[in-house]
Motif scaffolding. Structure first.
Motif, PDB file in Angstrom:
ATOM      1  N   ILE A  13       0.855  -1.182   0.000  1.00 30.66           N
ATOM      2  CA  ILE A  13       0.000   0.000   0.000  1.00 30.66           C
ATOM      3  C   ILE A  13       0.893   1.234   0.000  1.00 30.66           C
ATOM      4  O   ILE A  13       1.813   1.345   0.813  1.00 30.66           O
ATOM      5  N   ASP A  14       0.632   2.142  -0.900  1.00 31.03           N
ATOM      6  CA  ASP A  14       1.375   3.402  -0.971  1.00 31.03           C
ATOM      7  C   ASP A  14       0.580   4.451  -0.186  1.00 31.03           C
ATOM      8  O   ASP A  14      -0.472   4.921  -0.648  1.00 31.03           O
ATOM      9  N   ILE A  15       1.080   4.788   1.022  1.00 25.72           N
ATOM     10  CA  ILE A  15       0.391   5.733   1.907  1.00 25.72           C
ATOM     11  C   ILE A  15       1.440   6.559   2.644  1.00 25.72           C
ATOM     12  O   ILE A  15       2.465   6.036   3.077  1.00 25.72           O
ATOM     13  N   SER A  16       1.206   7.842   2.777  1.00 24.09           N
ATOM     14  CA  SER A  16       2.171   8.733   3.425  1.00 24.09           C
ATOM     15  C   SER A  16       2.120   8.591   4.945  1.00 24.09           C
ATOM     16  O   SER A  16       1.132   8.108   5.509  1.00 24.09           O
ATOM     17  N   THR A  17       3.169   9.051   5.576  1.00 26.33           N
ATOM     18  CA  THR A  17       3.216   9.042   7.040  1.00 26.33           C
ATOM     19  C   THR A  17       2.098   9.912   7.607  1.00 26.33           C
ATOM     20  O   THR A  17       1.455   9.547   8.592  1.00 26.33           O
ATOM     21  N   GLY A  70      -7.781   1.532  -2.540  1.00 29.21           N
ATOM     22  CA  GLY A  70      -6.958   0.539  -3.210  1.00 29.21           C
ATOM     23  C   GLY A  70      -5.508   0.664  -2.778  1.00 29.21           C
ATOM     24  O   GLY A  70      -5.213   1.014  -1.636  1.00 29.21           O
ATOM     25  N   ALA A  71      -4.589   0.410  -3.698  1.00 32.44           N
ATOM     26  CA  ALA A  71      -3.161   0.358  -3.369  1.00 32.44           C
ATOM     27  C   ALA A  71      -2.508   1.730  -3.199  1.00 32.44           C
ATOM     28  O   ALA A  71      -1.439   1.833  -2.619  1.00 32.44           O
ATOM     29  N   ALA A 101      -8.490   2.018  14.884  1.00 32.56           N
ATOM     30  CA  ALA A 101      -7.532   2.494  13.888  1.00 32.56           C
ATOM     31  C   ALA A 101      -7.363   1.470  12.768  1.00 32.56           C
ATOM     32  O   ALA A 101      -7.305   1.827  11.584  1.00 32.56           O
ATOM     33  N   MET A 102      -7.301   0.201  13.130  1.00 35.04           N
ATOM     34  CA  MET A 102      -7.184  -0.852  12.109  1.00 35.04           C
ATOM     35  C   MET A 102      -8.440  -0.902  11.235  1.00 35.04           C
ATOM     36  O   MET A 102      -8.358  -1.085  10.026  1.00 35.04           O
ATOM     37  N   ASP A 140      -8.595  -0.283   7.250  1.00 36.70           N
ATOM     38  CA  ASP A 140      -9.272  -1.212   6.333  1.00 36.70           C
ATOM     39  C   ASP A 140     -10.260  -0.471   5.430  1.00 36.70           C
ATOM     40  O   ASP A 140     -10.339  -0.744   4.234  1.00 36.70           O
ATOM     41  N   GLN A 141     -11.001   0.480   6.003  1.00 39.06           N
ATOM     42  CA  GLN A 141     -11.953   1.270   5.219  1.00 39.06           C
ATOM     43  C   GLN A 141     -11.226   2.083   4.149  1.00 39.06           C
ATOM     44  O   GLN A 141     -11.670   2.158   2.997  1.00 39.06           O
ATOM     45  N   VAL A 142     -10.119   2.701   4.550  1.00 42.06           N
ATOM     46  CA  VAL A 142      -9.352   3.532   3.623  1.00 42.06           C
ATOM     47  C   VAL A 142      -8.827   2.683   2.465  1.00 42.06           C
ATOM     48  O   VAL A 142      -8.933   3.065   1.298  1.00 42.06           O
TER      49      VAL A 142
END
Length: 181
Positions: free
Chosen positions: A1-5, A34-35, A22-23, A27-29
Motif C-alpha cells: 500500500i502506498d500511503i504517506s506518514t 486501493g493500493a 484504527a485498524m 481497512d476502510q481507507v
C-alpha cells in the motif's frame, strides 16, 4: 500500500487511541482507495478536518480576518464537509492549544499526530490563556446554536465572526495598566 506518514497519522488519530478502531479505519481507507492512498482521501473518508484547515482558521481568528473565515467556510461547504464535524474539530483544536499553553506538550496527551505539534505551538503563541478560555466558551455556544439552526452555514459564519472579534479583546487589566502609564 502506498500511503504517506501523514495519512497514517490521521488514521491512527481517527482511532482515538483504540488499535482496533484504527485498524478498522485503515481497512476502510484501503477498501476505498486501493493500493494508492492520498492524504485528502483519508481526510474525506474518515470525516476528519485537515490540520492545515484548522491552522488557517485559527490564524484567521487571531488576525480578525473575517474574509478568510468566510472563505474557509465556503470551501468546506463546496467540498461537502460536515459543518457540525468541523465545529467539533475546531473546538477540540482550541482545547489542544489550551492544553499546550498550560505546559503539556506530549502529543499522546494532546491526542494529536506528532507531526502537527510544531504548528500547534505556533498557534498557541497567538493567544493568551484568557483568550483561549473565552474562545473555547464561545465555541460551545456555536455548537449549541448549530444544533437548532436551520442554516448551519450562517450560524457557523456568524459564530466565527463573533469569535474573531472576541480574540481581539484585551483584558481590562492591560487597558488600565496602559492608561495608568
Amino acid at each position: 500500500i502506498d500511503i504517506s506518514t501523514g495519512a497514517l497519522e490521521q488514521v491512527v488519530f481517527s482511532g482515538g487511541g483504540s488499535m482496533r478502531d484504527a485498524m478498522s479505519a485503515l481497512d476502510q481507507v484501503i477498501a476505498f482507495c486501493g493500493a494508492t492512498v492520498r492524504d485528502e482521501d483519508v481526510t474525506t473518508l474518515l470525516g476528519l478536518v485537515e490540520p492545515k484547515i484548522l491552522g488557517q482558521t485559527v490564524r484567521a481568528i487571531a488576525g480578525n480576518d473575517v474574509a478568510a473565515l468566510l472563505e474557509i467556510v465556503a470551501d468546506l461547504v463546496e467540498v461537502g464537509q460536515d459543518l457540525h464535524n468541523f465545529c467539533r474539530r475546531l473546538s477540540g483544536h482550541f482545547r489542544n492549544i489550551m492544553v499546550l499553553k498550560a505546559g503539556i506538550s506530549d502529543p499522546a496527551h494532546l491526542g494529536i499526530p506528532e507531526s502537527t505539534l510544531p504548528d500547534l505551538k505556533q498557534q498557541a503563541d497567538l493567544f493568551s490563556r484568557e483568550d483561549l478560555l473565552r474562545l473555547f466558551d464561545a465555541f460551545q455556544k456555536i455548537e449549541t446554536g448549530m444544533r437548532y439552526a436551520s442554516q448551519l452555514r450562517f450560524q457557523l459564519e456568524m459564530g466565527l465572526i463573533e469569535i474573531a472579534h472576541i480574540a481581539r479583546l484585551r483584558p481590562i487589566e492591560d487597558v488600565i495598566a496602559e492608561l495608568s502609564s
